[in-house]
Design an enzyme around this catalytic site. Structure first.
Site, short mmCIF file in Angstrom:
data_model
loop_
_atom_site.label_atom_id
_atom_site.label_comp_id
_atom_site.label_asym_id
_atom_site.label_seq_id
_atom_site.Cartn_x
_atom_site.Cartn_y
_atom_site.Cartn_z
N ASN A 15 0.85 -1.19 0.00
CA ASN A 15 0.00 0.00 0.00
C ASN A 15 0.90 1.24 0.00
O ASN A 15 1.64 1.47 0.96
CB ASN A 15 -0.90 -0.04 1.24
CG ASN A 15 -1.87 1.11 1.26
OD1 ASN A 15 -1.48 2.24 0.97
ND2 ASN A 15 -3.11 0.87 1.61
N HIS A 18 1.07 6.08 1.77
CA HIS A 18 1.87 6.93 2.66
C HIS A 18 2.94 7.73 1.93
O HIS A 18 3.44 8.72 2.45
CB HIS A 18 2.46 6.11 3.81
CG HIS A 18 1.40 5.69 4.78
ND1 HIS A 18 0.84 6.57 5.67
CD2 HIS A 18 0.75 4.52 4.94
CE1 HIS A 18 -0.09 5.94 6.36
NE2 HIS A 18 -0.17 4.70 5.93
N HIS A 54 -5.58 3.74 -1.90
CA HIS A 54 -6.92 4.05 -1.40
C HIS A 54 -7.31 5.44 -1.91
O HIS A 54 -6.65 6.43 -1.57
CB HIS A 54 -6.87 4.03 0.14
CG HIS A 54 -8.21 4.21 0.80
ND1 HIS A 54 -8.39 4.04 2.15
CD2 HIS A 54 -9.43 4.53 0.31
CE1 HIS A 54 -9.66 4.25 2.45
NE2 HIS A 54 -10.31 4.56 1.35
N ARG A 79 -9.48 8.00 -1.25
CA ARG A 79 -10.43 8.41 -0.20
C ARG A 79 -11.34 9.51 -0.72
O ARG A 79 -10.97 10.29 -1.60
CB ARG A 79 -9.66 8.91 1.03
CG ARG A 79 -8.88 7.84 1.77
CD ARG A 79 -8.38 8.38 3.10
NE ARG A 79 -9.46 8.53 4.05
CZ ARG A 79 -9.73 7.66 5.02
NH1 ARG A 79 -8.97 6.60 5.22
NH2 ARG A 79 -10.75 7.86 5.83
N ARG A 128 -7.22 12.79 0.66
CA ARG A 128 -6.17 13.32 1.55
C ARG A 128 -4.77 12.86 1.14
O ARG A 128 -3.79 13.44 1.56
CB ARG A 128 -6.45 12.97 3.01
CG ARG A 128 -6.29 11.51 3.33
CD ARG A 128 -6.31 11.28 4.83
NE ARG A 128 -7.64 11.39 5.37
CZ ARG A 128 -8.05 10.71 6.45
NH1 ARG A 128 -7.21 9.90 7.07
NH2 ARG A 128 -9.27 10.83 6.90
N GLU A 162 -11.12 -9.25 2.51
CA GLU A 162 -9.86 -8.89 3.18
C GLU A 162 -10.18 -8.77 4.66
O GLU A 162 -11.03 -7.97 5.06
CB GLU A 162 -9.29 -7.58 2.64
CG GLU A 162 -7.99 -7.23 3.36
CD GLU A 162 -7.22 -6.07 2.72
OE1 GLU A 162 -7.43 -5.77 1.53
OE2 GLU A 162 -6.39 -5.47 3.45
N HIS A 168 -3.91 -4.57 7.62
CA HIS A 168 -4.06 -3.44 8.55
C HIS A 168 -3.23 -3.66 9.80
O HIS A 168 -3.44 -4.62 10.53
CB HIS A 168 -5.51 -3.16 8.96
CG HIS A 168 -5.70 -1.68 9.19
ND1 HIS A 168 -5.24 -1.07 10.31
CD2 HIS A 168 -6.23 -0.71 8.40
CE1 HIS A 168 -5.50 0.23 10.21
NE2 HIS A 168 -6.09 0.47 9.05
N1 PXP Z 1 -5.89 -3.02 3.78
C1 PXP Z 1 -6.85 -2.06 3.84
C2 PXP Z 1 -8.21 -2.40 3.36
C3 PXP Z 1 -6.55 -0.77 4.34
O1 PXP Z 1 -7.52 0.16 4.40
C4 PXP Z 1 -5.23 -0.49 4.74
C5 PXP Z 1 -4.88 0.88 5.22
O2 PXP Z 1 -4.98 1.81 4.20
C6 PXP Z 1 -4.27 -1.51 4.63
C7 PXP Z 1 -4.63 -2.77 4.17
C8 PXP Z 1 -2.84 -1.29 5.03
O3 PXP Z 1 -2.77 -1.03 6.39
P1 PXP Z 1 -1.38 -0.58 7.04
O4 PXP Z 1 -1.04 0.74 6.42
O5 PXP Z 1 -1.69 -0.48 8.49
O6 PXP Z 1 -0.38 -1.62 6.69
#
Ligand code: PXP
Length: 261
Positions: free
Chosen positions: A6, A9, A42, A44, A48, A150, A214
């Site tokens: 992901n 960030h 994502h 959003r 953001r 998921e 997550h």
């Molecule tokens: N999976 C989903 C559905 C999420 O919303 C997120 C956070 O954006 C993640 C995975 C990744 O989570 P983390 O950034 O805590 O590894």
């Protein structure tokens, strides 16, 4: 086990300056070369971090499949249909949250989710539902016709962090665990883990493909990897956080070389 990285960030860091540096697009080749199997972003509602233009460019340029997380808001679903990612993961979204808290309430939003799934499938987009690891949520996901679930590993990760990490945790979901004894935390951790195992096994037996994510990091991931009914992990924060330090040496060295007269 496949790995979705992901990269939101990277865009969070860019937004701190509102210039295109660091550009999330630059991460695609590096993630692919490093062995990632998927890029996750994502889009959003408040944009953001990832913007529509990022999503379009990432989907067009990625050599890896792109998993686009989004809310069930019909306007967002229309945008996702036009972007045509490989997969859409439907997540609950609240404006005020720091990150996705909890899984989709598939019971309360059944019709909205169903409409979203049907639209996405018509556009040949695979659908995953980000759910809490409960039998009810898995059964509803199957009923709704999702191809993937998921499983939200946030509760497991929070308890794990409170039990084993000395970092200061300030997020409110961790705050509630602060007064528990080690034994109580061990019990909670076992329970959180067994919920994930049970939900993954049930989902697989229903014919669903199973991902999880997550809060997974370099400390807590191996026990999740041991669950063989989970075939994919999506991880963001811990990878991007670590890359700041693993990449800092060469970033400083390169700048220092440029500073030479
Ligand atoms: N999976 C989903 C559905 C999420 O919303 C997120 C956070 O954006 C993640 C995975 C990744 O989570 P983390 O950034 O805590 O590894």
């Amino acid at each position: 086990m496949t790995l979705g990285v992901n990269i939101d960030h990277i865009a969070v860091l860019r937004e701190a300056r509102k210039i295109n540096d660091p550009d999330p697009l630059m991460a695609l080749g590096i993630c692919a070369q490093a062995g990632a199997n998927q890029i996750t972003i994502h889009l959003r509602e408040d944009r953001r971090h990832i913007h529509d233009e990022d999503a379009a460019k990432i989907i067009a340029s990625s050599t890896l499949p792109v998993n686009l997380e989004c809310s069930i808001n019909p306007d967002i679903i229309d945008i996702v249909c036009s972007l045509r990612p490989h997969r859409a993961t439907l997540v609950p979204e609240k404006r005020e949250e720091v990150t996705t808290e909890g899984g989709l309430d598939a019971d309360k939003y059944f019709d909205m989710i169903l409409n979203a799934i049907n639209k996405l499938k018509k556009h040949d987009i695979e659908v995953s539902l980000f759910i809490d690891p409960t039998s009810e949520a898995v059964e509803l996901s199957e009923k709704l016709g999702a191809q993937w679930v998921e499983l939200h590993t946030g509760s497991y990760a929070n308890v794990y962090a409170m039990r084993y990490s000395s970092l200061p945790h300030t997020h409110h979901s961790i705050e509630a665990l602060k007064n528990l004894s080690r034994t109580q935390l061990d019990q909670k951790l076992e329970l959180a883990y067994s919920c994930i195992v049970d939900a993954a096994n049930l989902a697989r037996s229903c014919g669903l493909k199973v991902a999880a994510g997550h809060g997974l990091n370099y400390q807590n991931v191996s026990t999740i990897v041991d669950i063989d009914t989970i075939e994919e992990l999506n991880i963001g924060q811990s990878i991007i956080a670590r890359s700041v330090f693993t990449g800092l040496f060469s970033a400083v060295s390169e700048m220092k070389a440029l500073c030479k007269r």
